[in-house]
Write a protein that holds these residues in place. Sequence first.
Motif, PDB file in Angstrom:
ATOM      1  N   UNK A  22       0.795  -1.228   0.000  1.00  0.00           N
ATOM      2  CA  UNK A  22       0.000   0.000   0.000  1.00  0.00           C
ATOM      3  C   UNK A  22       0.834   1.289   0.000  1.00  0.00           C
ATOM      4  N   UNK A  23       2.013   1.334   0.656  1.00  0.00           N
ATOM      5  CA  UNK A  23       2.801   2.581   0.603  1.00  0.00           C
ATOM      6  C   UNK A  23       3.173   3.029  -0.808  1.00  0.00           C
ATOM      7  N   UNK A  24       3.204   2.109  -1.754  1.00  0.00           N
ATOM      8  CA  UNK A  24       3.493   2.487  -3.137  1.00  0.00           C
ATOM      9  C   UNK A  24       2.438   3.458  -3.656  1.00  0.00           C
ATOM     10  N   UNK A  25       1.182   3.205  -3.313  1.00  0.00           N
ATOM     11  CA  UNK A  25       0.099   4.072  -3.780  1.00  0.00           C
ATOM     12  C   UNK A  25       0.226   5.467  -3.184  1.00  0.00           C
ATOM     13  N   UNK A  26       0.558   5.543  -1.895  1.00  0.00           N
ATOM     14  CA  UNK A  26       0.713   6.849  -1.251  1.00  0.00           C
ATOM     15  C   UNK A  26       1.851   7.631  -1.874  1.00  0.00           C
ATOM     16  N   UNK A  27       2.951   6.960  -2.162  1.00  0.00           N
ATOM     17  CA  UNK A  27       4.103   7.649  -2.742  1.00  0.00           C
ATOM     18  C   UNK A  27       3.818   8.104  -4.169  1.00  0.00           C
ATOM     19  N   UNK A  28       3.087   7.307  -4.925  1.00  0.00           N
ATOM     20  CA  UNK A  28       2.696   7.712  -6.273  1.00  0.00           C
ATOM     21  C   UNK A  28       1.803   8.950  -6.240  1.00  0.00           C
ATOM     22  N   UNK A  29       0.846   8.972  -5.325  1.00  0.00           N
ATOM     23  CA  UNK A  29      -0.034  10.142  -5.204  1.00  0.00           C
ATOM     24  C   UNK A  29       0.730  11.381  -4.759  1.00  0.00           C
ATOM     25  N   UNK A  30       1.750  11.178  -3.929  1.00  0.00           N
ATOM     26  CA  UNK A  30       2.556  12.300  -3.457  1.00  0.00           C
ATOM     27  C   UNK A  30       3.320  12.945  -4.610  1.00  0.00           C
ATOM     28  N   UNK A  31       3.847  12.125  -5.510  1.00  0.00           N
ATOM     29  CA  UNK A  31       4.624  12.652  -6.636  1.00  0.00           C
ATOM     30  C   UNK A  31       3.746  13.067  -7.812  1.00  0.00           C
ATOM     31  N   UNK A  32       2.629  12.358  -8.002  1.00  0.00           N
ATOM     32  CA  UNK A  32       1.725  12.647  -9.122  1.00  0.00           C
ATOM     33  C   UNK A  32       0.305  12.747  -8.569  1.00  0.00           C
ATOM     34  N   UNK A  33      -0.086  13.888  -8.027  1.00  0.00           N
ATOM     35  CA  UNK A  33      -1.371  14.021  -7.319  1.00  0.00           C
ATOM     36  C   UNK A  33      -2.594  13.631  -8.153  1.00  0.00           C
ATOM     37  N   UNK A 148      10.337   4.066   9.423  1.00  0.00           N
ATOM     38  CA  UNK A 148       9.398   5.074   9.937  1.00  0.00           C
ATOM     39  C   UNK A 148       8.734   5.881   8.827  1.00  0.00           C
ATOM     40  N   UNK A 149       9.487   6.169   7.765  1.00  0.00           N
ATOM     41  CA  UNK A 149       8.897   6.892   6.634  1.00  0.00           C
ATOM     42  C   UNK A 149       7.879   6.023   5.914  1.00  0.00           C
ATOM     43  N   UNK A 150       8.174   4.739   5.780  1.00  0.00           N
ATOM     44  CA  UNK A 150       7.230   3.811   5.152  1.00  0.00           C
ATOM     45  C   UNK A 150       5.956   3.716   5.989  1.00  0.00           C
ATOM     46  N   UNK A 151       6.106   3.704   7.310  1.00  0.00           N
ATOM     47  CA  UNK A 151       4.931   3.664   8.184  1.00  0.00           C
ATOM     48  C   UNK A 151       4.042   4.876   7.953  1.00  0.00           C
ATOM     49  N   UNK A 152       4.659   6.023   7.695  1.00  0.00           N
ATOM     50  CA  UNK A 152       3.890   7.233   7.430  1.00  0.00           C
ATOM     51  C   UNK A 152       3.149   7.201   6.108  1.00  0.00           C
ATOM     52  N   UNK A 153       3.556   6.296   5.213  1.00  0.00           N
ATOM     53  CA  UNK A 153       2.894   6.163   3.915  1.00  0.00           C
ATOM     54  C   UNK A 153       1.788   5.111   3.932  1.00  0.00           C
ATOM     55  N   UNK A 154       1.663   4.396   5.040  1.00  0.00           N
ATOM     56  CA  UNK A 154       0.689   3.313   5.135  1.00  0.00           C
ATOM     57  C   UNK A 154      -0.626   3.833   5.697  1.00  0.00           C
ATOM     58  N   UNK A 155      -1.682   3.705   4.927  1.00  0.00           N
ATOM     59  CA  UNK A 155      -2.972   4.272   5.328  1.00  0.00           C
ATOM     60  C   UNK A 155      -4.090   3.298   4.968  1.00  0.00           C
ATOM     61  N   UNK A 156      -4.850   2.885   5.981  1.00  0.00           N
ATOM     62  CA  UNK A 156      -6.034   2.055   5.766  1.00  0.00           C
ATOM     63  C   UNK A 156      -7.228   2.686   6.474  1.00  0.00           C
TER      64      UNK A 156
END
Length: 335
Positions: A22-33, A148-156
């Motif tokens: 799931x953190x992949x999705x958060x990082x993609x949205x961060x770079x490409x909103x 810790x940064x990966x944990x911040x990208x994890x959202x459910x």
Amino acid sequence: MTPPSNIIISRTDSIGDVVLTLPMAALLKKHFPDIVIGFLGTPYTRAIIEACPYIDEFISQEDFLQHPITLAGQAPQAILHVLPRPVLAKRAKELQIPWRIGTLNRWYHWYTCNKWVKLSRNKSPLHEAQLNLKLLKPLGISGDFPLPAVAGLTDMSRLPALKPEFANLLQADKFKLILHPKSRGSAREWNLAHYASLIKQLDPNQFQIFISGTAHEKAALEPLFAEIGERVTDLTGLMSLAEFIPFIAACDGLIACSTGPLHIAAALQKHAIGIYPPMKPIHPGRWQPVGKKAKVFVLEKSCNDCRKDKIHCPCMESIAPVAIKDYLQSVYADR
């Protein structure tokens, strides 16, 4: 280089693996909103995928293999093969998806993908979630991401409401703790006698304890219920995954070996307490829960003694219930 306007993240295996993707999705949205993200998965993990607010659409593996696929009405422009599978890589090429990203160490990716990442998971010191993020390099997203940064990208956080019949089980004045002793054979497990000992050591005036598991695991858990049945609430076989996730969110903590519910609890920022063997590649360095309140119990050693015996793991059995009891007492005191 113009990035794609939509992308499919493909991971069609188990619960924990999907949570760590799931953190992949958060990082993609961060770079490409404005990017539209689809997640290619199975019905078994659909509830995980739909709980992530960064994912726009769930795509079933069956639909992907048999029907034309669109994302927000548009043809898919990119696919990330997080879990390499020949049939899915071949199908992505048949669909003429322009960006097809995969690892170089899978020979079938040489002719089914057109963008490659040199990545070997088995020999890497990185965590599974960190390894997943390495696949974003062709999209211009690279670098090292500490846990810790990966944990911040994890959202459910996109959860359904907890059903009243399950909400009524919860006692507001107690620390609500879920024990998930079994793993469907996917991990080394802590002895049931240890779980029984832990339960007996916890103050029932402070802790409300639930036992979770699938209906198929209920028979294997009978020795535990026979010893401490009056001290716990039995949840085995009562909830679907879509119902279990909001129940975990309503509780305070969960104890398990390396299995899906542990990763769900960590992603929900609960006290996710994992019990692990010190054996590569199933050690916590690769598979520990990722969350702000995650905690791992593992012997400080390297061991391969039980590589062929998946039932009896002396390193797991050496983790004393009193150690976890003391940790829970400290968490309760802080609470």
